[in-house]
Design an enzyme around this catalytic site. Sequence first.
Site, PDB file in Angstrom:
ATOM      1  N   THR A 247       2.958   5.067   0.729  1.00  0.00           N
ATOM      2  CA  THR A 247       1.875   5.330   1.667  1.00  0.00           C
ATOM      3  C   THR A 247       2.278   4.603   2.933  1.00  0.00           C
ATOM      4  OG1 THR A 247       0.385   4.961  -0.214  1.00  0.00           O
ATOM      5  CG2 THR A 247      -0.642   4.996   1.939  1.00  0.00           C
TER       6      THR A 247
ATOM      7  N   ASP B 108      -4.955   7.098  -3.847  1.00  0.00           N
ATOM      8  CA  ASP B 108      -5.965   6.142  -3.383  1.00  0.00           C
ATOM      9  C   ASP B 108      -6.075   6.092  -1.859  1.00  0.00           C
ATOM     10  OD1 ASP B 108      -3.423   5.019  -3.113  1.00  0.00           O
ATOM     11  OD2 ASP B 108      -4.092   2.987  -3.582  1.00  0.00           O
TER      12      ASP B 108
HETATM   13  N1  GLY Z   1      -0.805   4.964  -3.029  1.00  0.00           N
HETATM   14  C1  GLY Z   1      -0.405   6.280  -2.769  1.00  0.00           C
HETATM   15  C2  GLY Z   1      -0.762   7.247  -3.794  1.00  0.00           C
HETATM   16  O1  GLY Z   1      -1.071   6.877  -4.924  1.00  0.00           O
HETATM   17  O2  GLY Z   1      -0.729   8.430  -3.506  1.00  0.00           O
END
Ligand code: GLY
Length: 305
Positions: A165, A196
């Site tokens: 991310t 998330d």
């Molecule tokens: N933290 C990025 C995802 O789980 O898509």
Amino acid sequence: MLLLANAEAWPGFATSVDRLRGGMPSLDAMVEGIGLVERETKVRSVGHGGWPNMIGRMEFDAGVMDGTTREVGAVGAVPDTLPVSKLALEVMRRLPHVMLTGDGARRFATEIGFPHDETLLDDSRRVWWERLQRELSPEDLARFPDIPLVPLSRTITDPERVRDTTVFLSADRDAGIHAATSTSGWAWKYPGRLGDSPIPGAGFYADSRFGAAACTHTGEMTMRCGTARTIVLALRLGHTLHDAVRLAAEELAELREGFLAGVVIHAVDAHGQHEVVNFRCEGEISYWLWTDGMAEPELRPATTL
Ligand code: GLY
């Protein structure tokens, strides 16, 4: 003034710093920098450079939170659209809603003037198709994608073993504390999967009175623990930033079932402190930091728990 972001932020971090120095509102400054990350094809976990889902489509997630008003804008599983962090900001500013997903998010994008982007790289398409050819029988390949996809979700692994991310956090005594995220999500994810990054409380949370947090890597864990909100609530309850982050990591460590891997927690508090902690991610993890006492942003190593 402080700006914190994960290592993937390199294409846009300096731009965000420049915009903050110039007095641009914090969320706009972060979203402008994230837009550059989303366009950089060398970043293989965000925007145009990311990997597609199981059926070869790019689906993006993003979120923003104004820690002063606690307004949130988020978009999930959005096809054909960049910059999605900007789209999340527009959700926050133009709609009474917090989150749009999929075709609805794309409809909103069209309505407010975002072009349709071709966001699947030729290289990503090639790698995706070669994997399918290795995994599927000739009969299933001929019928693809009208076959059960669940078995594929267990056999095909992420080509780079990352579920990353980009996350940005800003903190300023006058301008408040804010968060912004963007990702192309888990490579080969089941269509419609949200990570998330668009989920307030899991991938990001900000409250100018106390602090903010944002997570990278395994969204399947931070969504189960409400990791970002846990940290900000712990700050509210009087924990130090150091203890608040470790409390959230303890909760991740308590998970026993389901998909388990690593998480990186980024957090700031209202006293100008910051913490970046690697919870069980492989390899070196680093992050970008700039404060108004620094001439240039610095890339620093995260603390490994
Ligand atoms: N933290 C990025 C995802 O789980 O898509």
